[in-house]
Enzyme design. Structure first.
Site, PDB file in Angstrom:
ATOM      1  N   GLY A  94       0.778  -1.239   0.000  1.00  0.00           N
ATOM      2  CA  GLY A  94       0.000   0.000   0.000  1.00  0.00           C
ATOM      3  C   GLY A  94       0.806   1.283   0.000  1.00  0.00           C
ATOM      4  CB  SER A  95       4.372   2.175  -0.425  1.00  0.00           C
ATOM      5  OG  SER A  95       4.721   1.656  -1.683  1.00  0.00           O
ATOM      6  CG  ASN A  96       2.549   3.054  -5.757  1.00  0.00           C
ATOM      7  OD1 ASN A  96       2.882   4.060  -6.360  1.00  0.00           O
ATOM      8  ND2 ASN A  96       3.281   1.945  -5.744  1.00  0.00           N
TER       9      ASN A  96
ATOM     10  CG  MET B  73      -1.615  -8.176  -6.599  1.00  0.00           C
ATOM     11  SD  MET B  73      -0.424  -7.463  -7.757  1.00  0.00           S
ATOM     12  CE  MET B  73       0.356  -8.959  -8.340  1.00  0.00           C
ATOM     13  NE  ARG B  74      -8.520 -11.013  -6.657  1.00  0.00           N
ATOM     14  CZ  ARG B  74      -8.488 -12.317  -6.417  1.00  0.00           C
ATOM     15  NH1 ARG B  74      -8.451 -13.176  -7.417  1.00  0.00           N
ATOM     16  NH2 ARG B  74      -8.499 -12.765  -5.188  1.00  0.00           N
TER      17      ARG B  74
ATOM     18  CG  ASN C 138      -2.029  -0.494 -12.973  1.00  0.00           C
ATOM     19  OD1 ASN C 138      -1.993  -0.546 -11.732  1.00  0.00           O
ATOM     20  ND2 ASN C 138      -1.353  -1.350 -13.720  1.00  0.00           N
TER      21      ASN C 138
ATOM     22  CG  HIS D   4       3.471  -2.487 -14.950  1.00  0.00           C
ATOM     23  ND1 HIS D   4       2.994  -3.596 -14.280  1.00  0.00           N
ATOM     24  CD2 HIS D   4       4.573  -2.892 -15.625  1.00  0.00           C
ATOM     25  CE1 HIS D   4       3.764  -4.633 -14.570  1.00  0.00           C
ATOM     26  NE2 HIS D   4       4.732  -4.233 -15.371  1.00  0.00           N
TER      27      HIS D   4
HETATM   28  C1  GRF Z   1       4.229  -1.420  -7.048  1.00  0.00           C
HETATM   29  O1  GRF Z   1       5.518  -1.650  -7.514  1.00  0.00           O
HETATM   30  C2  GRF Z   1       3.258  -1.290  -8.194  1.00  0.00           C
HETATM   31  O2  GRF Z   1       3.795  -0.646  -9.306  1.00  0.00           O
HETATM   32  C3  GRF Z   1       2.981  -2.721  -8.512  1.00  0.00           C
HETATM   33  O3  GRF Z   1       2.896  -3.364  -7.267  1.00  0.00           O
HETATM   34  C4  GRF Z   1       3.673  -2.643  -6.324  1.00  0.00           C
HETATM   35  C5  GRF Z   1       2.776  -2.272  -5.202  1.00  0.00           C
HETATM   36  O4  GRF Z   1       3.491  -1.706  -4.134  1.00  0.00           O
HETATM   37  N1  GRF Z   1       1.822  -2.863  -9.350  1.00  0.00           N
HETATM   38  P1  GRF Z   1       2.686  -0.973  -2.951  1.00  0.00           P
HETATM   39  O5  GRF Z   1       1.667  -1.973  -2.459  1.00  0.00           O
HETATM   40  O6  GRF Z   1       2.054   0.241  -3.536  1.00  0.00           O
HETATM   41  O7  GRF Z   1       3.718  -0.651  -1.917  1.00  0.00           O
END
Ligand code: GRF
Length: 218
Positions: free
Chosen positions: A15-17, A90-91, A113, A115
């Site tokens: 969840g850091s993003n 992840m879906r 999204n 990536h």
């Molecule tokens: C990130 O690298 C994102 O680009 C990828 O999964 C990771 C998720 O990291 N799809 P976080 O859960 O946001 O820390």
């Protein structure tokens, strides 16, 4: 929150993003994170939302895909969500969700999204691991619109970062994550300013970037 652009964040992991998006929206008068939706009850994003006092719904797939998506659609309607931001979700989103968010002016759904690669290189899971193992000299991050494929939608923003010969995997990945946060903030700024657009791939006839006024709606 009526005049703000309502965002739902979808996340399955650390969840850091998601946290980055929540902080950015809190600083931006046009944006509002209405809720976070996760399919993983034990995901780190759940604790982050508690700490950040952000509404978080856990919607697992225990009763099948259709049931899960119906519950997600109900939440999105309840919160009058304008944009979905995937952040480590992840879906694959179903056609039904994408159709609900289809924007005829943008000609894509209002779903984006992040990536962790220079798409179209390394789509799908474990992109950092695969790029690092492949020995790339440059990797990158891409913010793109979401379609029904795996990381195949039109690119909004993309930037590279170097891999140094002395890098451990953690150093490489952390450099990429810092870029992800910056890129996602830039994309959110485009949404806030109603300037979001996607780049026409170079092999088309179009000479300029696609530019479309974004219209707020549900
Ligand atoms: C990130 O690298 C994102 O680009 C990828 O999964 C990771 C998720 O990291 N799809 P976080 O859960 O946001 O820390």
């Amino acid at each position: 929150m009526d005049n703000k652009i309502a965002i739902a964040i979808f996340a399955s992991g650390n969840g850091s993003n998601a946290e980055n998006i929540i902080h950015f929206a809190a600083e931006n008068p046009q944006l509002f994170v209405a809720c976070v939706i996760t399919d993983q009850p034990a995901a780190g994003v759940v604790q982050r939302c508690e700490r950040l006092q952000t509404l978080c719904y856990t919607v697992p797939r225990q009763h099948g895909r259709e049931d899960q998506e119906q519950r997600i659609l109900t939440l999105l309607a309840k919160h009058r969500i304008d944009w979905i931001c995937l952040a480590g979700y992840m879906r694959i989103l179903s056609a039904a969700i994408l159709a609900k968010f289809y924007d005829p002016l943008l000609e894509v759904a209002r779903v984006i999204n992040i990536h962790p690669s220079l798409l179209p290189a390394f789509p799908g899971k474990n992109a950092y691991e695969r790029a690092f193992s492949a020995g790339v000299e440059q990797s990158g991050a891409t913010v793109h619109f979401v379609d029904e494929g795996v990381d195949t939608g039109p690119v909004i923003l993309q930037e590279s970062f170097p891999r140094y010969v002395t890098d451990t995997f953690e150093q490489f990945k952390n450099r990429g994550l810092e870029l992800e946060y910056r890129l996602y903030r830039s994309a959110l700024k485009l949404i806030a300013e109603q300037r979001i657009a996607f780049k026409i791939p170079p092999d088309t006839d179009h000479k300029t970037d696609h530019k479309t006024e974004q219209v707020r709606g549900n």
